[in-house]
Design a protein around this motif. Structure first.
Motif, PDB file in Angstrom:
ATOM      1  N   THR A  66      -4.466   4.341  -9.654  1.00  0.00           N
ATOM      2  CA  THR A  66      -5.655   5.060  -9.833  1.00  0.00           C
ATOM      3  C   THR A  66      -5.349   6.536 -10.029  1.00  0.00           C
ATOM      4  N   LYS A 101      -1.764  -1.217  -4.965  1.00  0.00           N
ATOM      5  CA  LYS A 101      -3.175  -1.876  -4.585  1.00  0.00           C
ATOM      6  C   LYS A 101      -3.343  -3.233  -4.943  1.00  0.00           C
ATOM      7  N   VAL A 132      -8.674  -3.763   1.266  1.00  0.00           N
ATOM      8  CA  VAL A 132      -7.624  -3.110   1.083  1.00  0.00           C
ATOM      9  C   VAL A 132      -8.028  -1.752   0.601  1.00  0.00           C
ATOM     10  N   GLU A 133      -8.918  -1.244  -0.071  1.00  0.00           N
ATOM     11  CA  GLU A 133      -9.515  -0.167  -0.370  1.00  0.00           C
ATOM     12  C   GLU A 133      -9.845   0.704   0.895  1.00  0.00           C
ATOM     13  N   ILE A 160       0.816  -1.237  -0.025  1.00  0.00           N
ATOM     14  CA  ILE A 160       0.002   0.011   0.014  1.00  0.00           C
ATOM     15  C   ILE A 160       0.884   1.369  -0.009  1.00  0.00           C
ATOM     16  N   MET A 214      -6.717   1.601   2.812  1.00  0.00           N
ATOM     17  CA  MET A 214      -6.263   2.681   2.013  1.00  0.00           C
ATOM     18  C   MET A 214      -6.799   4.074   2.270  1.00  0.00           C
ATOM     19  N   LYS A 244     -10.515  -6.982  -1.866  1.00  0.00           N
ATOM     20  CA  LYS A 244     -10.492  -5.464  -2.654  1.00  0.00           C
ATOM     21  C   LYS A 244     -10.966  -4.655  -1.715  1.00  0.00           C
ATOM     22  N   ARG A 293      -3.618   6.504  -1.703  1.00  0.00           N
ATOM     23  CA  ARG A 293      -4.249   6.258  -2.968  1.00  0.00           C
ATOM     24  C   ARG A 293      -3.323   5.279  -3.921  1.00  0.00           C
ATOM     25  N   SER A 294      -3.968   4.469  -4.578  1.00  0.00           N
ATOM     26  CA  SER A 294      -3.036   3.822  -5.479  1.00  0.00           C
ATOM     27  C   SER A 294      -2.516   4.810  -6.613  1.00  0.00           C
TER      28      SER A 294
END
Length: 142
Positions: A114, A78, A100-101, A73, A104, A97, A110-111
């Motif tokens: 993304t 991600k 992890v989101e 992360i 985050m 998912k 943020r990824s």
């Protein structure tokens, strides 16, 4: 790392205030030997100024897996974090998912994929709009 709980909590609060929430979560996990979710809850409570109770819960995933997820992360990867969490937890892909989101979001990261694709998408739409406008002007002037 300090041995007194009050000093430890002050160190965690200092990390959070310095924008190093991931490092704070790692240290809580290491000291308390708790799950990633539990460490994040402790750090969130410290960040909000709430009282925390240390050494209450058992570890659900080993330290190596948790550190690897947090490192992925931290690097903005991600997909790797989701895969690592899935391998370690055995949960389905959607749950991993979402976990992890959520993690985050709570960590304020943020990824990288993304954020890059968002800029590229905006630039692509602007370019298409510009080309369409130029094409329309060229056809209307002829």
């Amino acid at each position: 790392m300090p041995s007194a709980p009050d000093e430890f909590l002050l160190d965690i609060r200092a990390l959070v205030n310095a924008g190093k929430k991931i490092e704070a979560v790692k240290r809580v996990r290491q000291r308390e030997r708790c799950s990633l979710r539990q460490a994040l809850q402790i750090v969130d409570s410290i960040e909000c100024g709430e009282s925390v109770h240390l050494n209450e819960t058992p570890d659900t995933l080993d330290e190596h897996h948790m550190d690897a997820i947090l490192d992925a992360i931290d690097r903005g990867n991600k997909l790797e974090a989701v895969k690592l969490y899935r391998d370690a937890s055995g949960n389905n892909l959607r749950e991993c998912k979402e976990f992890v989101e959520g993690l985050m979001n709570r960590l304020g990261t943020r990824s990288a994929v993304t954020s890059k694709s968002g800029c590229a998408g905006s630039l692509l739409l602007a370019a298409i709009g510009l080309i369409g406008t130029i094409h329309w002007l060229a056809n209307s002037l002829v």
